[in-house]
Design an enzyme around this catalytic site. Structure first.
Site, PDB file in Angstrom:
ATOM      1  N   ASP A 493       0.883  -1.160   0.000  1.00 36.12           N
ATOM      2  CA  ASP A 493       0.000   0.000   0.000  1.00 36.12           C
ATOM      3  C   ASP A 493       0.927   1.218   0.000  1.00 36.12           C
ATOM      4  OD1 ASP A 493      -2.320   1.536   0.264  1.00 36.12           O
ATOM      5  OD2 ASP A 493      -2.140   1.587   2.437  1.00 36.12           O
ATOM      6  N   ARG A 679       0.173  15.111  -3.716  1.00 37.83           N
ATOM      7  CA  ARG A 679      -1.215  14.650  -3.705  1.00 37.83           C
ATOM      8  C   ARG A 679      -2.084  15.866  -3.984  1.00 37.83           C
ATOM      9  NH1 ARG A 679      -4.326  10.850   0.473  1.00 37.83           N
ATOM     10  NH2 ARG A 679      -6.330  10.867  -0.569  1.00 37.83           N
TER      11      ARG A 679
END
Length: 1222
Positions: A493, A679
């Site tokens: 992840d 992000r």
């Protein structure tokens, strides 16, 4: 009986099973009873171990409709059999219900339609009374379904129930009668983890085939008067059983305590007549209306929220301790135009669902209306129940080592069979009494199959588990430690695993007049205070206050802290005074307003009025990972019209905005940020119509709000790599272990992080697979882009240079084939389309797929399965959030979260760092090699003893009771339990250990040592007979006088009076005892492999000390006989010269064994390939075979800017035809 078509239960689900019906057959029962008596109970044991044999031996086949017993078989690769007794549920306790239609509906999944019958219907029921037939398997009840003529699970309200019917038909609650009737079907609402009694566990453990074989061995040894050895084995078995019982019971108790901590609470429910009744949570059934207390509770069931809101901690299920706001399920029937009706699903409507085991922290409610929730699932049907079922009834571990172990034991049984026949024939020829023949021939079987083998194999795993615990890795499935030694691919992840948990606000980039302004570092400037951009940052989140502290999603927290505003929530007293929920209010702190230097009191009052800028959040549409966005409706204090604010994935937000408000260079700017690893979150705003009242807003569909928005700009967050990430990934790459990123983040951000951390090397090319589903008559297609050429900033981008197309490399090692110079990257939507429409391409894509972005939790699991389908041994490392399914499915799942969600993962790391991954693989490799060493040693031990006994049987002799005892207790057990202590090697190497026992080098190693041991024992056995002093030993014999009269031992004269009934004392026995005793130690050293997977054996101090001590002791008693020891071990005196010759035999044996093993290690593979021909074989692993094929495929990898289309499936093959369009 008519042939019945094959039936299934749990069709198309993970636990799908075939089901067959059987009736008890009396004549078969009689035959089986006779067989059990004649076989001394062995047949009963065999039928206990094999349920399918038991059912077929005692029952006859019949239809499922009339059967008394069902036989179940899983449809997965394991094909495991189960049997269950069909029971009858009597109906009639409540004559006012009509069971027939109810039962049909229950088993059809429509338990929502339970209804009370009229008196007339009741009369019909009494006329045609049909009992309810059911059976229970793995804590789930299966009822007979008359409509489909098969068994089916009883469903709750989580399937085939429309959202409108939840409000209209089920919001009133159940009557007492209907509640009791449903409870008969659903049973008690409890996840019962019953701790079995010690007696039950003992019986189950003792009936293990291994212990039955030990019991057989002990009885045989006692019959043959080998009392001491039999007693030793009994003591070993008792210790093994007691420790096993303790471990198993402890696991049950831990699981029971975990479940039982909050499983039974008192709850209030609404009855059909609006009465509120307090009951135990165990009495809840689907359809009950449960009242959620204002101070919170632990949810005892799965329930959908009908009114009010709740703040819930779902860490037990998701691994995230971030509180989640749950809102009531909207009623579509109130505003049919605004929102369409849909079937309720706990997964789709999880923002409205309270899950069992989660902690409701606090609630908010309407005046006069309590916070109500409709119970939809109870017991093992709940989300928590399903998780516990997967722990209680895990899938068996499919590992080559364990399959090969059975084959190896089978081959030992074959060897034992040969020895059995040899013993029988030899004894008959020598006219041995029948009683002795039976005992000795059976004894050879107990010698060949070592009784201590399971304990020996377990020791290595237990030691590895202890070492893992020391480095902070906890294991709930010890058998998986060995499997981790085979991992050759690890999925990671991203957020919280490869990168830091927290996000930092890097800056904002606003949009005005469809153009991007320059990036700004701060969002809390005076000029932006009342801007819509800041208003969106202030309102569009799911933050809440718990005990005065702001909490929620870390991203939302960072965003809200960056603007310096204050959030205020209505108190319980305030909500009680109003007819609707008081909105959450946000406002800027006073420090953000410009202060006047000298102000009078009057001016201060005016200033305070001007600064009373507040925004109330009227309605919230929570963030959805499926929609990749969240939205709120808010109103500025004093304004008439409301505003809608939306934030989420930039691509999604841009698609929902008016195109004229989205900058032309949007994709270019977004790509620049994502390529740098930022992000990015986009914001949008829309002024709502004035006719939209507060009441209408509460019921409006979110799709009606989330359209025609104005694009406002971007928030840029920075997610830093963890310090240890690059080094760990480099270690894994050096060890030829592939790494894959599976994340919920943006694709380009994920690619950038993959490059930064070294998952994708700078010179490697990244091919993005953008798959589109069929639309408007067009077939599904995949557009292939190269990541570095994806920018669309300029209209005239040059054609891709042929040098940019990745080159295929030919590797010397098949293991390196997957490490070619190109990588595939795709998002979750593309992955879903490829799985559905391009199944033939899935293996090719996962072979080189490195980045999988925007992946939903179930897609992570599907990816792990796809990788396993091409024979990868897959590890999964995640922080527990959304990774539970993948962690469970992977061969080795490592959770970096210590929360209860880690119960789904076989391994949990105390430190949230991926440095645990190479540590686990190293320990797994060490444990695997230890298992091989122990298995090889135990096989050689049994064969060495088998050779000794077989040679001695030829002269009607045997090893003595205390000789067996010394070999098994002093040598074998000490060596086995110390040779497993070697720690793991300090670094990962590129070579992987073999996965199974049935491999060329390993078999050659074992067979060569068997031949060496056989040769030296046989040589010693026949050479002793050639000695001039040799004679058939009798009590008068004294060979020591032949060479030196002074060496004559009076001990032998002292033994003259003792008779040797079993012919133990003889020269052959003494010779073989010494040679074989050294052989056990020689093979122990030879098989104790160190590098490259374990530390060298000289660093295993206990093993070294044990072996040296045993060598010294055996050398001592061989060269300097001690009267009492010789008498104890039933050894005879042999000349000193012969003792020196035995020493020479032993030294030669050691040299030959070590040189042979070294040669096998160095040249074994080359020797085997030359022995069986130099022809290259097709690799066994599918991914290797596929990599070889792709090396010569001119169409692979796809060229840049090409499209692959899927045509309709052909009728014959059922597979899609794939064409490539340039």
């Amino acid at each position: 009986m008519e042939k019945e078509e094959k039936k299934f239960v749990n069709k198309a689900e993970e636990d799908e099973m075939e089901i067959y019906g059987y009736d008890l057959c009396r004549w078969k029962l009689v035959l089986v009873t006779v067989g059990v008596i004649c076989s001394g109970g062995f047949l009963l044991l065999l039928l206990y171990w094999m349920p399918q044999w038991r059912v077929k031996a005692t029952c006859k086949r019949t239809t499922l409709k009339d059967c008394e017993v069902v036989l179940l078989r899983t449809t997965d690769e394991f094909k495991i059999w189960f049997c269950a007794k069909v029971r009858i549920m009597p109906l009639g306790a409540h004559p006012l219900q009509n069971p027939n239609p109810i039962v049909h509906k229950v088993s059809d999944g429509h338990a929502v339609n339970f209804c009370e019958s009229t008196a007339e219907e009741n009369k019909n029921y009494l006329k045609k009374y049909l009992p309810i037939r059911y059976f229970t398997h793995h804590s789930v009840k299966y009822f007979w379904n008359y409509s489909v003529q098969s068994f089916d699970t009883v469903r709750g309200l989580d399937e085939s129930t429309f959202c409108s019917s939840i409000h209209n038909e089920h919001s009133r609650g159940l009557t007492k009668g209907m509640h009791d009737y449903r409870k008969a079907f659903y049973g008690a609402n409890e996840i019962a983890v019953k701790v079995p009694s010690i007696f039950k566990l003992l019986i189950k453990e003792v009936l293990n085939p291994f212990y039955i074989f030990q019991l057989f061995s002990v009885i045989l040894w006692i019959t043959d008067e080998y009392h001491y050895y039999a007693l030793a084995i009994v003591i070993m078995s008792v210790i093994s059983i007691v420790s096993s019982l303790y471990t198993i019971r402890k696991q049950y108790v831990v699981l029971h305590d975990m479940v039982a901590a909050h499983s039974i609470v008192r709850v209030s429910v609404c009855r059909g007549n609006q009465e509120i009744e307090e009951i135990l949570s165990t009495d809840l059934v689907p359809g009950d209306i449960m009242l959620i207390p204002s101070n919170g509770t632990i949810m005892p069931c799965d329930a959908v929220l009908l009114s009010g809101t709740c703040i819930v901690n779902e860490s037990m299920l998701t691994g995230e301790s971030v509180p989640v706001t749950k809102i009531n399920l909207p009623n579509p029937s109130e505003y049919p135009k605004a929102m369409g009706d849909e079937i309720y699903s706990p997964e789709v409507h999880k923002r409205h669902t309270l899950f069992c085991g989660t902690n409701v922290i606090q609630t908010r409610f309407y005046t006069g209306e309590l916070v109500k929730a409709l119970v939809v699932r109870t017991g093992f049907s709940t989300a928590k129940g399903q998780l516990l079922r997967s722990i209680l009834y895990p899938k068996p571990t499919d590992f080559k080592l364990y399959r090969d172990a059975y084959l190896f034991l089978l081959s030992l049984v074959v060897v034992a069979g040969i020895g059995f026949l040899y013993t029988v024939v030899n004894s008959i020829l020598n006219e041995v009494p029948a009683h002795t023949i039976i005992i000795e021939s059976l004894d050879i079987i107990t010698i060949t199959v070592p009784p201590a083998l399971p304990a020996a194999l377990t020791a290595g795993i237990v030691y590895a588990q202890r070492r893992l615990k020391k480095i902070g890795i906890f294991c709930i499935s010890p058998q998986r430690i060995n499997i981790c030694g085979q991992l050759n691919l690890v999925c990671f992840d991203k957020t919280g695993t490869l990168t830091e948990d927290g996000l930092d606000l890097w800056g904002i980039q606003r949009v005005e007049n469809a153009r991007f302004l320059l990036p700004e570092e701060r969002a809390c400037s005076e000029s932006l205070l009342k801007s819509e951009f800041v208003a969106c940052m202030a309102t569009c989140h799911s933050l809440t206050k718990i005990e005065g502290v702001l909490s929620g999603d870390p991203l939302d927290l960072k965003m809200f802290e960056a603007i310096g505003w204050i959030l205020e929530e209505a108190t319980e007293e305030e909500t009680a005074l109003h007819n609707r929920i008081m909105p959450t209010v946000v406002r800027p702190s006073k420090q953000l307003f410009p202060e006047s230097k000298q102000a009078t009191n009057q001016e201060m009052e005016l200033f305070e009025l001007s600064t009373s800028y507040e925004i109330g959040i009227v309605r919230q549409f929570p963030f959805s990972s499926v929609l990749q966005r969240m939205c709120v409706i808010a109103r500025v204090l004093g304004e008439k019209r409301m505003d809608a604010y939306m934030k989420g994935a930039p691509e999604v937000i841009a698609s929902l905005c008016k195109q004229e408000t989205v900058p032309v260079d949007f994709e270019c700017v977004l790509e620049e940020y994502t390529k740098q690893g930022f992000r990015v979150i986009a914001l949008a705003h829309r002024k709502l119509e004035s006719k939209l009242t507060w009441h209408k807003v509460q019921t409006i569909n979110r799709d009606a709000i989330e359209s025609n928005m104005d694009f406002m700009g971007l928030i840029i967050m920075q997610n830093k790599l963890k310090q240890e990430t690059p080094a760990v990934l480099e270690d894994l790459h050096k060890a030829n272990i592939r790494t894959v990123m599976v994340t919920g983040d943006n694709l380009l951000t994920a690619i950038s992080v993959a490059r930064d951390c070294g998952m994708i090397l700078p010179q490697d090319k990244v091919i993005i697979a953008e798959a589109l589903p069929p639309k408007d008559g067009q077939a599904a297609r995949i557009n292939w882009h190269y990541a570095d050429s994806l920018a669309k900033c300029t209209s005239s981008s040059p054609a891709i240079n042929s040098e940019d197309i990745p080159v295929k490399l030919v590797h010397e090692s098949l293991e390196d084939l997957q490490m070619t110079k190109y990588h595939f990257a795709m998002n979750g939507k593309s992955f879903a389309v490829i799985l559905e429409h391009f199944q033939d391409l899935v293996p090719k894509l996962v072979l080189h797929g490195t980045v999988f972005a925007r992946m939903a939790p179930d897609q992570k699991t599907q990816l792990v399965e796809a990788l396993q389908n091409v024979d990868y041994s897959v590890g999964m490392c995640g922080d527990g959030a959304n990774d539970c399914g993948a962690l469970k499915r992977a061969h080795g799942g490592i959770s970096l979260s210590e929360l209860e969600a880690s119960v789904a993962s076989p391994f949990t790391s105390r430190t949230p760092s991926i440095s645990c991954v190479p540590k686990l693989i190293r320990e797994g490799r060490a444990a695997l090699i230890t298992s091989f060493c122990v298995f090889k040693f135990m096989a050689l031990y049994s064969i060495i003893q088998y050779i000794s006994v077989t040679l001695l049987y030829s002269i009607l002799s045997n090893l003595g009771d205390f000789q067996f005892l010394f070999i098994d207790m002093a040598i074998i057990l000490v060596v086995v339990f110390t040779m497993s202590l070697n720690p793991a090697w300090k670094e990962l190497v590129a070579r992987r250990p073999p996965s199974g026992l049935i491999s060329g080098p390993l078999l050659c190693s074992v067979l060569s040592q068997i031949i060496i041991c056989l040769a030296f024992q046989t040589f010693g056995f026949f050479w002793v007979k050639q000695q001039p002093w040799y004679e058939r030993w009798t009590v008068e014999s004294d060979a020591c006088n032949v060479l030196d009269a002074t060496n004559t031992s009076s001990a032998h004269h002292g033994n003259d009076t003792s008779e040797d009934e079993h012919n133990i004392k003889n020269y052959e026995n003494t010779t073989l005892f010494f040679i074989s005793s050294f052989q056990y130690l020689i093979v122990a050293i030879v098989f104790s492999k160190g590098k490259p997977f374990r530390q060298p054996c000289y660093k295993n101090f206990l093993f070294v000390i044990s072996v040296i001590a045993l060598y010294v002791f055996i050398f001592f008693i061989m060269l300097h006989p001690v009267e009492s020891i010789d008498a104890f071990l039933e050894l005879v005196c042999v000349p000193y010269e012969w003792r020196l010759r035995i020493l020479i035999i032993v030294i030669l044996n050691a040299i030959v064994s070590m040189l042979t093993e070294e040669a096998m290690d160095r040249c074994g593979v080359c020797f085997l390939s030359s022995l069986f021909g130099c022809r290259e074989k097709t690799p066994k692993a599918k991914y290797m075979h596929l990599a070889q094929e792709l090396l010569v495929d001119p169409e692979w990898p796809p060229k840049p800017r090409t499209t692959t289309e899927a045509k309709a499936p052909s009728q014959e093959s059922g597979s899609y035809q794939i064409i490539t369009v340039t």
